[in-house]
Design a protein around this motif. Structure first.
Motif, PDB file in Angstrom:
ATOM      1  N   TRP A 212       0.811  -1.204   0.000  1.00  0.00           N
ATOM      2  CA  TRP A 212       0.000   0.000   0.000  1.00  0.00           C
ATOM      3  C   TRP A 212       0.854   1.268   0.000  1.00  0.00           C
ATOM      4  O   TRP A 212       1.902   1.331   0.649  1.00  0.00           O
ATOM      5  CB  TRP A 212      -0.908   0.030   1.219  1.00  0.00           C
ATOM      6  CG  TRP A 212      -1.927  -1.072   1.231  1.00  0.00           C
ATOM      7  CD1 TRP A 212      -1.732  -2.379   1.605  1.00  0.00           C
ATOM      8  CD2 TRP A 212      -3.291  -0.978   0.823  1.00  0.00           C
ATOM      9  NE1 TRP A 212      -2.885  -3.097   1.460  1.00  0.00           N
ATOM     10  CE2 TRP A 212      -3.866  -2.262   0.981  1.00  0.00           C
ATOM     11  CE3 TRP A 212      -4.091   0.060   0.353  1.00  0.00           C
ATOM     12  CZ2 TRP A 212      -5.193  -2.525   0.676  1.00  0.00           C
ATOM     13  CZ3 TRP A 212      -5.414  -0.199   0.053  1.00  0.00           C
ATOM     14  CH2 TRP A 212      -5.952  -1.476   0.216  1.00  0.00           C
ATOM     15  N   VAL A 213       0.376   2.264  -0.736  1.00  0.00           N
ATOM     16  CA  VAL A 213       0.893   3.624  -0.603  1.00  0.00           C
ATOM     17  C   VAL A 213       0.019   4.320   0.435  1.00  0.00           C
ATOM     18  O   VAL A 213      -1.189   4.448   0.244  1.00  0.00           O
ATOM     19  CB  VAL A 213       0.840   4.401  -1.934  1.00  0.00           C
ATOM     20  CG1 VAL A 213       1.456   5.787  -1.746  1.00  0.00           C
ATOM     21  CG2 VAL A 213       1.562   3.634  -3.032  1.00  0.00           C
ATOM     22  N   LEU A 214       0.611   4.729   1.536  1.00  0.00           N
ATOM     23  CA  LEU A 214      -0.173   5.277   2.642  1.00  0.00           C
ATOM     24  C   LEU A 214      -0.752   6.654   2.304  1.00  0.00           C
ATOM     25  O   LEU A 214      -0.070   7.492   1.714  1.00  0.00           O
ATOM     26  CB  LEU A 214       0.697   5.416   3.891  1.00  0.00           C
ATOM     27  CG  LEU A 214       1.267   4.125   4.486  1.00  0.00           C
ATOM     28  CD1 LEU A 214       2.164   4.457   5.670  1.00  0.00           C
ATOM     29  CD2 LEU A 214       0.152   3.192   4.912  1.00  0.00           C
ATOM     30  N   PRO A 215      -2.013   6.897   2.664  1.00  0.00           N
ATOM     31  CA  PRO A 215      -2.540   8.265   2.571  1.00  0.00           C
ATOM     32  C   PRO A 215      -1.799   9.168   3.547  1.00  0.00           C
ATOM     33  O   PRO A 215      -1.237   8.708   4.545  1.00  0.00           O
ATOM     34  CB  PRO A 215      -4.010   8.114   2.972  1.00  0.00           C
ATOM     35  CG  PRO A 215      -4.295   6.640   2.910  1.00  0.00           C
ATOM     36  CD  PRO A 215      -3.011   5.945   3.186  1.00  0.00           C
ATOM     37  N   SER A 216      -1.783  10.462   3.268  1.00  0.00           N
ATOM     38  CA  SER A 216      -1.150  11.408   4.178  1.00  0.00           C
ATOM     39  C   SER A 216      -1.804  11.347   5.554  1.00  0.00           C
ATOM     40  O   SER A 216      -2.988  11.040   5.684  1.00  0.00           O
ATOM     41  CB  SER A 216      -1.258  12.833   3.619  1.00  0.00           C
ATOM     42  OG  SER A 216      -0.602  12.927   2.372  1.00  0.00           O
ATOM     43  N   ALA A 217      -1.023  11.627   6.572  1.00  0.00           N
ATOM     44  CA  ALA A 217      -1.530  11.581   7.944  1.00  0.00           C
ATOM     45  C   ALA A 217      -2.527  12.716   8.189  1.00  0.00           C
ATOM     46  O   ALA A 217      -2.542  13.722   7.488  1.00  0.00           O
ATOM     47  CB  ALA A 217      -0.366  11.687   8.928  1.00  0.00           C
ATOM     48  N   ASN A 218      -3.372  12.522   9.193  1.00  0.00           N
ATOM     49  CA  ASN A 218      -4.313  13.546   9.671  1.00  0.00           C
ATOM     50  C   ASN A 218      -5.367  13.945   8.649  1.00  0.00           C
ATOM     51  O   ASN A 218      -5.839  15.081   8.635  1.00  0.00           O
ATOM     52  CB  ASN A 218      -3.555  14.801  10.140  1.00  0.00           C
ATOM     53  CG  ASN A 218      -2.583  14.501  11.250  1.00  0.00           C
ATOM     54  OD1 ASN A 218      -2.890  13.743  12.160  1.00  0.00           O
ATOM     55  ND2 ASN A 218      -1.395  15.073  11.166  1.00  0.00           N
ATOM     56  N   ILE A 219      -5.742  13.008   7.766  1.00  0.00           N
ATOM     57  CA  ILE A 219      -6.869  13.241   6.869  1.00  0.00           C
ATOM     58  C   ILE A 219      -7.832  12.071   7.011  1.00  0.00           C
ATOM     59  O   ILE A 219      -7.464  10.996   7.491  1.00  0.00           O
ATOM     60  CB  ILE A 219      -6.433  13.418   5.400  1.00  0.00           C
ATOM     61  CG1 ILE A 219      -5.695  12.161   4.904  1.00  0.00           C
ATOM     62  CG2 ILE A 219      -5.558  14.649   5.233  1.00  0.00           C
ATOM     63  CD1 ILE A 219      -5.377  12.221   3.433  1.00  0.00           C
ATOM     64  N   PHE A 225      -8.120   3.870   6.452  1.00  0.00           N
ATOM     65  CA  PHE A 225      -7.088   2.878   6.181  1.00  0.00           C
ATOM     66  C   PHE A 225      -6.633   2.196   7.470  1.00  0.00           C
ATOM     67  O   PHE A 225      -6.548   0.966   7.543  1.00  0.00           O
ATOM     68  CB  PHE A 225      -5.893   3.532   5.489  1.00  0.00           C
ATOM     69  CG  PHE A 225      -4.752   2.580   5.220  1.00  0.00           C
ATOM     70  CD1 PHE A 225      -4.801   1.717   4.140  1.00  0.00           C
ATOM     71  CD2 PHE A 225      -3.644   2.541   6.058  1.00  0.00           C
ATOM     72  CE1 PHE A 225      -3.769   0.824   3.893  1.00  0.00           C
ATOM     73  CE2 PHE A 225      -2.608   1.667   5.828  1.00  0.00           C
ATOM     74  CZ  PHE A 225      -2.671   0.802   4.730  1.00  0.00           C
ATOM     75  N   GLU A 226      -6.356   2.985   8.491  1.00  0.00           N
ATOM     76  CA  GLU A 226      -5.849   2.418   9.744  1.00  0.00           C
ATOM     77  C   GLU A 226      -6.929   1.650  10.495  1.00  0.00           C
ATOM     78  O   GLU A 226      -6.647   0.638  11.133  1.00  0.00           O
ATOM     79  CB  GLU A 226      -5.269   3.536  10.606  1.00  0.00           C
ATOM     80  CG  GLU A 226      -4.031   4.179   9.989  1.00  0.00           C
ATOM     81  CD  GLU A 226      -3.492   5.322  10.828  1.00  0.00           C
ATOM     82  OE1 GLU A 226      -4.209   5.768  11.768  1.00  0.00           O
ATOM     83  OE2 GLU A 226      -2.371   5.784  10.557  1.00  0.00           O
ATOM     84  N   ARG A 227      -8.183   2.108  10.412  1.00  0.00           N
ATOM     85  CA  ARG A 227      -9.254   1.484  11.177  1.00  0.00           C
ATOM     86  C   ARG A 227      -9.817   0.240  10.496  1.00  0.00           C
ATOM     87  O   ARG A 227     -10.045  -0.785  11.135  1.00  0.00           O
ATOM     88  CB  ARG A 227     -10.387   2.500  11.395  1.00  0.00           C
ATOM     89  CG  ARG A 227     -11.528   1.979  12.268  1.00  0.00           C
ATOM     90  CD  ARG A 227     -12.663   2.982  12.314  1.00  0.00           C
ATOM     91  NE  ARG A 227     -13.295   3.149  11.010  1.00  0.00           N
ATOM     92  CZ  ARG A 227     -13.392   4.321  10.379  1.00  0.00           C
ATOM     93  NH1 ARG A 227     -12.893   5.415  10.907  1.00  0.00           N
ATOM     94  NH2 ARG A 227     -13.985   4.384   9.194  1.00  0.00           N
ATOM     95  N   ASP A 228     -10.040   0.316   9.169  1.00  0.00           N
ATOM     96  CA  ASP A 228     -10.762  -0.748   8.481  1.00  0.00           C
ATOM     97  C   ASP A 228      -9.873  -1.650   7.621  1.00  0.00           C
ATOM     98  O   ASP A 228     -10.088  -2.860   7.583  1.00  0.00           O
ATOM     99  CB  ASP A 228     -11.858  -0.141   7.597  1.00  0.00           C
ATOM    100  CG  ASP A 228     -12.937   0.550   8.412  1.00  0.00           C
ATOM    101  OD1 ASP A 228     -13.158   0.123   9.552  1.00  0.00           O
ATOM    102  OD2 ASP A 228     -13.548   1.507   7.920  1.00  0.00           O
ATOM    103  N   ILE A 229      -8.902  -1.075   6.925  1.00  0.00           N
ATOM    104  CA  ILE A 229      -8.052  -1.893   6.058  1.00  0.00           C
ATOM    105  C   ILE A 229      -7.075  -2.720   6.878  1.00  0.00           C
ATOM    106  O   ILE A 229      -6.979  -3.939   6.720  1.00  0.00           O
ATOM    107  CB  ILE A 229      -7.300  -1.016   5.043  1.00  0.00           C
ATOM    108  CG1 ILE A 229      -8.274  -0.190   4.202  1.00  0.00           C
ATOM    109  CG2 ILE A 229      -6.396  -1.873   4.155  1.00  0.00           C
ATOM    110  CD1 ILE A 229      -9.193  -1.011   3.336  1.00  0.00           C
ATOM    111  N   LEU A 230      -6.344  -2.069   7.768  1.00  0.00           N
ATOM    112  CA  LEU A 230      -5.337  -2.802   8.545  1.00  0.00           C
ATOM    113  C   LEU A 230      -5.957  -3.838   9.468  1.00  0.00           C
ATOM    114  O   LEU A 230      -5.363  -4.885   9.727  1.00  0.00           O
ATOM    115  CB  LEU A 230      -4.486  -1.813   9.358  1.00  0.00           C
ATOM    116  CG  LEU A 230      -3.564  -0.897   8.548  1.00  0.00           C
ATOM    117  CD1 LEU A 230      -2.692  -0.069   9.477  1.00  0.00           C
ATOM    118  CD2 LEU A 230      -2.683  -1.709   7.603  1.00  0.00           C
ATOM    119  N   SER A 231      -7.166  -3.580   9.966  1.00  0.00           N
ATOM    120  CA  SER A 231      -7.810  -4.552  10.866  1.00  0.00           C
ATOM    121  C   SER A 231      -8.201  -5.825  10.123  1.00  0.00           C
ATOM    122  O   SER A 231      -8.254  -6.904  10.712  1.00  0.00           O
ATOM    123  CB  SER A 231      -9.045  -3.923  11.521  1.00  0.00           C
ATOM    124  OG  SER A 231     -10.027  -3.617  10.544  1.00  0.00           O
TER     125      SER A 231
END
Length: 321
Positions: A212-219, A225-231
């Motif tokens: 994955w190419v990470l989205p910019s932080a704080n958006i 991504f952190e809540r639903d994809i990584l879980s």
């Protein structure tokens, strides 16, 4: 009794600044803070080194404070110097923007609008809206600043902007209102050569081997991504890069198994059937993850929005996204 005995210190310093400080000195401060060298700063603002040294000394005498201190590699601002340069930077930026607007008026512009926008809103709303607006108002000068809502909204509230196109804020002063203009959602994108492009109803589990190419932080999309994809993909891998720049993303997505999570608003014109598209939206199953994003829209003053802005928004309501 002297003035300083009964006048607050802040008012005394403000009075000294307005009476004695010149714009060239403020330009010098910014250059010196940026490069850390009186020689380079003087050259940047077209002053001799001796004149720059004298200008800085005069400013420090006016304020009766040290603004810069010498160290082994040049000069660095003191706490007072950093405080002043932070403010001066904003003032000089606003003066430069005002000069651009004045230049446009001198060259024939009949009016001006100052708009702020986040990248998603620029792509999904303003790119289309400004084209329609200029067909009816070719003589209006519009200054568009792109950035984050955390930077743009304070400018709007302080009067530096007429409107900000952004996602719905969680909190606004009561004098301001948000109008939703574009419903948005998070989507997974990949290069047009990715093996899953063209497949129907892709399951999220099929991306278990993706990078994955990470989205910019704080958006908002980073939270998804952190809540639903990584879980759901605990073994997910990613590049050591976080970005929302399409040009950067398109380069990284050319790598094997590379994918990214983006707002649909940014990639709305990427046609999966086009062989020229460098990144396209994958057709994921609707229940793959919670993809809703806060809507994109416009924030402006509730009762004092400029008439030109009202006309611009009327075009959007009539034509639609």
């Amino acid at each position: 009794m002297q003035q300083t005995d009964h006048c607050p210190e802040g008012k005394v310093l403000f009075s000294r600044l307005t009476r004695h400080v010149r714009l060239r000195q403020l330009q010098l401060l910014l250059a010196l803070q940026q490069c850390g060298s009186i020689v380079q700063a003087a050259a940047h603002v077209h002053m001799s080194q001796s004149a720059a040294t004298q200008a800085l000394a005069e400013l420090e005498r006016v304020l009766d404070m040290r603004l810069f201190e010498r160290h082994a590699r040049g000069m660095r601002p003191t706490l007072a110097g950093q405080t002043l340069t932070d403010t001066v930077r904003g003032v000089m930026t606003e003066l430069e923007e005002a000069a651009q607007t004045l230049a446009a008026i001198r060259m024939g512009a009949s009016a001006a609008l100052r708009l702020g926008t986040i990248p998603s809103a620029a792509q999904a709303i303003l790119a289309q809206l400004l084209t329609q607006f200029y067909c009816q108002h070719p003589q209006v000068h519009i200054d568009v600043q792109e950035g984050s809502s955390t930077r743009l909204l304070p400018q709007l509230i302080s009067g530096g902007l007429d409107a900000v196109f952004c996602r719905q804020p969680s909190l606004l002063p009561e004098d301001f209102v948000f109008e939703a203009l574009f419903e948005d959602q998070a989507v997974v994108v990949a290069s047009h050569t990715h093996p899953l492009v063209g497949q129907r109803q892709v399951r999220l589990a099929q991306l278990s081997g993706a990078r994955w190419v990470l989205p910019s932080a704080n958006i908002a999309v980073r939270d998804i991504f952190e809540r639903d994809i990584l879980s759901r993909l605990p073994d997910a891998q990613w590049f050591p890069v976080s970005t929302m720049s399409l040009s950067v993303l398109e380069g990284l997505l050319s790598q094997p198994q590379a994918v990214a999570l983006l707002p649909r608003s940014i990639v709305a014109d990427r046609d999966p059937a086009s062989t020229n598209a460098r990144c396209v939206v994958l057709d994921l199953q609707a229940d793959s993850f919670q993809c809703a994003l806060p809507p994109l829209g416009v924030v402006c003053r509730r009762e004092a929005a400029p008439q030109l802005l009202k006309e611009m928004l009327k075009l959007w309501r009539t034509a639609g996204p």
